[in-house]
Motif scaffolding. Sequence first.
Motif, PDB file in Angstrom:
ATOM      1  N   ALA A 203       0.805  -1.355  -0.019  1.00  0.00           N
ATOM      2  CA  ALA A 203      -0.013   0.083   0.143  1.00  0.00           C
ATOM      3  C   ALA A 203       0.519   1.315  -0.131  1.00  0.00           C
ATOM      4  O   ALA A 203       0.570   2.392  -0.777  1.00  0.00           O
ATOM      5  N   PHE A 204       1.944   1.327   0.788  1.00  0.00           N
ATOM      6  CA  PHE A 204       2.861   2.597   0.717  1.00  0.00           C
ATOM      7  C   PHE A 204       3.579   2.695  -0.632  1.00  0.00           C
ATOM      8  O   PHE A 204       3.391   3.911  -0.868  1.00  0.00           O
ATOM      9  N   VAL A 205       4.031   1.439  -1.373  1.00  0.00           N
ATOM     10  CA  VAL A 205       4.641   1.644  -2.647  1.00  0.00           C
ATOM     11  C   VAL A 205       3.375   2.391  -3.666  1.00  0.00           C
ATOM     12  O   VAL A 205       3.720   3.320  -4.396  1.00  0.00           O
ATOM     13  N   ILE A 206       2.527   1.761  -3.673  1.00  0.00           N
ATOM     14  CA  ILE A 206       1.328   2.278  -4.575  1.00  0.00           C
ATOM     15  C   ILE A 206       1.008   3.672  -4.313  1.00  0.00           C
ATOM     16  O   ILE A 206       0.921   4.640  -5.262  1.00  0.00           O
ATOM     17  N   LYS A 207       0.894   3.991  -2.958  1.00  0.00           N
ATOM     18  CA  LYS A 207       0.654   5.439  -2.550  1.00  0.00           C
ATOM     19  C   LYS A 207       1.825   6.331  -3.215  1.00  0.00           C
ATOM     20  O   LYS A 207       1.352   7.657  -3.631  1.00  0.00           O
TER      21      LYS A 207
ATOM     22  N   PRO B 258      -0.568   3.257 -13.549  1.00  0.00           N
ATOM     23  CA  PRO B 258      -0.531   1.855 -13.427  1.00  0.00           C
ATOM     24  C   PRO B 258      -0.327   1.163 -14.821  1.00  0.00           C
ATOM     25  O   PRO B 258      -0.969   1.375 -15.859  1.00  0.00           O
ATOM     26  N   LEU B 259       0.717   0.252 -14.637  1.00  0.00           N
ATOM     27  CA  LEU B 259       0.587  -0.886 -15.904  1.00  0.00           C
ATOM     28  C   LEU B 259      -0.362  -1.670 -16.044  1.00  0.00           C
ATOM     29  O   LEU B 259      -0.635  -2.244 -17.184  1.00  0.00           O
ATOM     30  N   VAL B 260      -0.999  -2.360 -14.930  1.00  0.00           N
ATOM     31  CA  VAL B 260      -2.134  -3.059 -14.861  1.00  0.00           C
ATOM     32  C   VAL B 260      -2.929  -2.732 -13.780  1.00  0.00           C
ATOM     33  O   VAL B 260      -2.547  -1.542 -13.158  1.00  0.00           O
ATOM     34  N   PRO B 261      -4.060  -3.304 -13.868  1.00  0.00           N
ATOM     35  CA  PRO B 261      -5.175  -2.728 -12.721  1.00  0.00           C
ATOM     36  C   PRO B 261      -4.775  -2.609 -11.646  1.00  0.00           C
ATOM     37  O   PRO B 261      -4.151  -3.447 -10.859  1.00  0.00           O
ATOM     38  N   ASP B 262      -4.931  -1.217 -10.876  1.00  0.00           N
ATOM     39  CA  ASP B 262      -4.580  -0.989  -9.682  1.00  0.00           C
ATOM     40  C   ASP B 262      -3.169  -1.051  -9.284  1.00  0.00           C
ATOM     41  O   ASP B 262      -2.622  -1.458  -8.022  1.00  0.00           O
TER      42      ASP B 262
ATOM     43  N   ALA C 135      14.461   4.283  -4.330  1.00  0.00           N
ATOM     44  CA  ALA C 135      15.225   4.834  -5.587  1.00  0.00           C
ATOM     45  C   ALA C 135      14.207   4.863  -6.568  1.00  0.00           C
ATOM     46  O   ALA C 135      14.105   5.656  -7.730  1.00  0.00           O
ATOM     47  N   LEU C 136      13.360   3.950  -6.805  1.00  0.00           N
ATOM     48  CA  LEU C 136      12.025   4.065  -7.599  1.00  0.00           C
ATOM     49  C   LEU C 136      11.293   5.133  -7.798  1.00  0.00           C
ATOM     50  O   LEU C 136      10.976   5.784  -8.582  1.00  0.00           O
ATOM     51  N   PHE C 137      11.146   5.666  -6.367  1.00  0.00           N
ATOM     52  CA  PHE C 137      10.289   6.771  -6.259  1.00  0.00           C
ATOM     53  C   PHE C 137      11.195   8.198  -6.794  1.00  0.00           C
ATOM     54  O   PHE C 137      10.476   8.996  -7.212  1.00  0.00           O
ATOM     55  N   ALA C 138      12.412   8.117  -6.570  1.00  0.00           N
ATOM     56  CA  ALA C 138      13.362   9.229  -7.010  1.00  0.00           C
ATOM     57  C   ALA C 138      13.519   8.961  -8.462  1.00  0.00           C
ATOM     58  O   ALA C 138      13.144  10.109  -9.118  1.00  0.00           O
ATOM     59  N   PHE C 139      13.424   8.068  -9.272  1.00  0.00           N
ATOM     60  CA  PHE C 139      13.239   7.826 -10.641  1.00  0.00           C
ATOM     61  C   PHE C 139      11.828   8.520 -11.026  1.00  0.00           C
ATOM     62  O   PHE C 139      11.832   9.281 -12.121  1.00  0.00           O
ATOM     63  N   ALA C 140      10.648   8.302 -10.462  1.00  0.00           N
ATOM     64  CA  ALA C 140       9.477   8.729 -10.846  1.00  0.00           C
ATOM     65  C   ALA C 140       9.442  10.391 -10.500  1.00  0.00           C
ATOM     66  O   ALA C 140       8.963  11.047 -11.511  1.00  0.00           O
TER      67      ALA C 140
END
Length: 318
Positions: free
Chosen positions: A77-81, A90-94, A155-160
């Motif tokens: 849930a934290f990652v999705i947020k 989203p690449l896939v639903p939700d 780091a994924l969030f930093a990329f975003a």
Amino acid sequence: MKSIYLLLLVLLVSCKSDNKATRDIAVTDVSKTSNANQVTVDYKFDTTALLDNVKELSSDTYQGRRTGTKGGELARAFVIKQFIARGVSPLVPDYTQPFTFKTTKSYDAVNILGLIKGTENTDKYIVLSAHYDHEGVKNGKIYNGADDDASGISALFAFAEFFAKYPPKHNVILAAFDAEELGLKGAYHFVEDNTIQKRNIVLNLNMDMISRSEDKQLFAVGSHHYPILKPIIANFKDIGTTDLIIGHEGVTKGDDWTSSSDHAAFHKAKIPFIYFGVADHKDYHKPTDDFENIDQQFYKDAVQTIITVFTQFDNLDL
């Protein structure tokens, strides 16, 4: 008397030098400074958020993020947020790709998949990956996994954040894989599930343990297998405190990391990869892999290093 005057002169010059260093630090944004006396790093992401996210994801709240547990659900849930807050589609639903597997018992696991659309090579995909699961709770002790691999997820969030200002040329999938600690199950499921056809995935950059190194070394593994990627790594100008090194590719008698993390699933499918990681440290897979033990400066510089390497790969005809 000359010796006294000389001593006074040395002290005066020393004081001036110290004052100058102090002024430099005072007028420079600390978040932009890797070593105040040597080099300034132009970070392309929010360094405070980077550290805050590692601290949060590796806190006791998430109970070690083991696959199939409440802690794992909270981490998901934290990652999705964080993806939503940074405008990741989203690449896939939700954002979720559920799957099941069995080892000594059955597990329900979930990959988290976001998409950043490219501006030019819209039929090709680069996968940026890290795993959000860890060891959970053992013998009453929480294995928080700050370096392994809350560091890669943050780091994924930093990329975003970076892509919001500097859109990539290729489509980019931000993949937070589950069940890495149970045999790279999430990555293998993603590759074999064909959500994106394998022929359209041109590169995987995997980040697993990138936030601490006594020798300030960040290893890049994979260019031995995919020589087109080697010049960028070999000729890379180091950023800040981080020394980017080609190694652990099975060329010498040293450890071969070709199959050590989620990138192995891509390599098996003949998809080029580069794995970024550090050497094992004393807290590896121990309950002491906590936020307090990461090297914050090295980590910020390592993330900027990986982002810069990405931009160079993104310019290639992959």
